[in-house]
Motif scaffolding. Structure first.
Motif, short mmCIF file in Angstrom:
data_model
loop_
_atom_site.label_atom_id
_atom_site.label_comp_id
_atom_site.label_asym_id
_atom_site.label_seq_id
_atom_site.Cartn_x
_atom_site.Cartn_y
_atom_site.Cartn_z
N SER A 133 5.31 5.71 1.76
CA SER A 133 4.12 5.32 2.49
C SER A 133 2.94 5.98 1.80
O SER A 133 2.77 7.20 1.87
N SER A 134 2.17 5.19 1.10
CA SER A 134 1.11 5.76 0.27
C SER A 134 -0.08 4.82 0.17
O SER A 134 0.06 3.61 0.31
N SER A 135 -1.23 5.42 -0.09
CA SER A 135 -2.42 4.61 -0.34
C SER A 135 -2.48 4.19 -1.81
O SER A 135 -3.32 3.41 -2.20
N SER A 136 -1.58 4.72 -2.62
CA SER A 136 -1.54 4.39 -4.04
C SER A 136 -1.02 2.96 -4.24
O SER A 136 0.00 2.59 -3.67
N GLN A 137 -1.71 2.22 -5.06
CA GLN A 137 -1.25 0.90 -5.46
C GLN A 137 -0.94 0.89 -6.96
O GLN A 137 -0.84 -0.16 -7.58
N ASP A 138 -0.82 2.09 -7.52
CA ASP A 138 -0.56 2.27 -8.94
C ASP A 138 0.80 1.65 -9.30
O ASP A 138 1.81 2.01 -8.71
N GLU A 190 2.68 2.26 -11.66
CA GLU A 190 3.63 3.31 -12.08
C GLU A 190 4.32 3.93 -10.87
O GLU A 190 5.51 4.24 -10.94
N ASP A 191 3.60 4.13 -9.77
CA ASP A 191 4.21 4.68 -8.56
C ASP A 191 5.22 3.69 -7.98
O ASP A 191 6.31 4.08 -7.56
N ILE A 192 4.87 2.42 -7.97
CA ILE A 192 5.78 1.41 -7.44
C ILE A 192 7.04 1.32 -8.32
O ILE A 192 8.15 1.25 -7.81
N ALA A 193 6.87 1.38 -9.63
CA ALA A 193 8.01 1.36 -10.55
C ALA A 193 8.87 2.61 -10.38
O ALA A 193 10.10 2.53 -10.39
N MET A 194 8.22 3.76 -10.20
CA MET A 194 8.95 5.02 -10.02
C MET A 194 9.79 4.96 -8.74
O MET A 194 10.94 5.41 -8.73
N GLU A 206 17.34 9.32 10.08
CA GLU A 206 17.99 8.13 9.52
C GLU A 206 16.99 7.32 8.70
O GLU A 206 17.37 6.56 7.82
N PHE A 207 15.73 7.46 9.05
CA PHE A 207 14.65 6.71 8.43
C PHE A 207 13.54 7.70 8.09
O PHE A 207 13.18 8.54 8.90
N ILE A 208 13.01 7.62 6.86
CA ILE A 208 11.98 8.55 6.42
C ILE A 208 10.80 7.77 5.84
O ILE A 208 10.98 6.90 4.99
N LEU A 209 9.60 8.11 6.33
CA LEU A 209 8.36 7.66 5.72
C LEU A 209 7.89 8.79 4.82
O LEU A 209 7.66 9.90 5.31
N LEU A 210 7.76 8.54 3.55
CA LEU A 210 7.50 9.59 2.57
C LEU A 210 6.21 9.34 1.82
O LEU A 210 6.06 8.32 1.14
N ASP A 211 5.29 10.28 1.93
CA ASP A 211 4.06 10.23 1.14
C ASP A 211 4.39 10.71 -0.27
O ASP A 211 5.36 11.45 -0.48
N ILE A 212 3.60 10.29 -1.24
CA ILE A 212 3.83 10.71 -2.62
C ILE A 212 3.06 11.98 -2.95
O ILE A 212 3.61 12.95 -3.45
N ASN A 213 1.76 11.96 -2.67
CA ASN A 213 0.87 13.05 -3.08
C ASN A 213 0.75 14.10 -1.99
O ASN A 213 0.07 13.89 -0.99
N MET A 214 1.45 15.23 -2.20
CA MET A 214 1.42 16.35 -1.26
C MET A 214 1.45 17.65 -2.05
O MET A 214 1.97 17.69 -3.16
N LEU A 249 5.45 1.03 1.44
CA LEU A 249 4.55 0.59 2.52
C LEU A 249 3.16 1.13 2.25
O LEU A 249 2.93 2.33 2.33
N PRO A 250 2.24 0.26 1.91
CA PRO A 250 0.88 0.75 1.65
C PRO A 250 0.19 1.21 2.93
O PRO A 250 0.36 0.60 3.99
N LYS A 251 -0.55 2.31 2.82
CA LYS A 251 -1.36 2.77 3.94
C LYS A 251 -2.64 1.96 3.96
O LYS A 251 -3.10 1.53 2.91
N PRO A 252 -3.20 1.71 5.08
CA PRO A 252 -2.79 2.20 6.40
C PRO A 252 -1.63 1.38 6.95
O PRO A 252 -1.55 0.16 6.73
#
Length: 129
Positions: A89-94, A96-100, A54-62, A111-114
């Motif tokens: 859920s990513s360490s990226s603060q880019d 472009e990633d937030i806009a995407m 029902e809820f997914i934490l998704l990393d971008i870079n894999m 949700l920024p890591k950590p």
């Protein structure tokens, strides 16, 4: 609550799982190392959407299939009555990633890591509102 963690970094997945267990002790957590592994699971269970997270934490870079690939493949699956709440859920603060992330209706936030218990509790408490 059924939750999914899609992240190739073992330590990030482990920490997220421990935090989730503190915030939602009776949760069922599935872990996937990349977007394709998660999509394969969803394809196998597409006829029973109640068995899907029902809820997914998704990393971008894999590797294999990144977070954006996963979101595109999930949209293509068109599983009836399945609308998970997804947080990147990513360490990226880019920017472009937030806009995407905002281009996908299923993505509710970034949700920024950590991750921390406070950040996660705030998100999980608002599910269903």
């Amino acid at each position: 609550m059924k939750l999914g963690i899609i992240d190739d970094e073992w330590i990030c997945s482990f920490l997220a799982q421990k935090l989730i267990q503190k915030v939602v002790p009776d949760s069922e957590i599935s872990h996937f190392k990349n977007g394709l592994e998660a999509i394969d699971f969803m394809k196998q269970n597409r006829l029973s959407p109640l068995s899907l997270p029902e809820f997914i934490l998704l990393d971008i870079n894999m590797p294999v299939a990144n977070g954006w690939d996963f979101l595109d493949m999930l949209n293509d699956l068109e599983i009836s009555n399945y609308h998970p709440v997804i947080y990147i859920s990513s360490s990226s603060q880019d920017p472009e990633d937030i806009a995407m992330a905002k281009k996908y209706a299923s993505v509710k936030g970034f949700l920024p890591k950590p991750l921390t218990p406070f950040k996660l509790a705030g998100v999980l408490d608002n599910i269903g509102e």
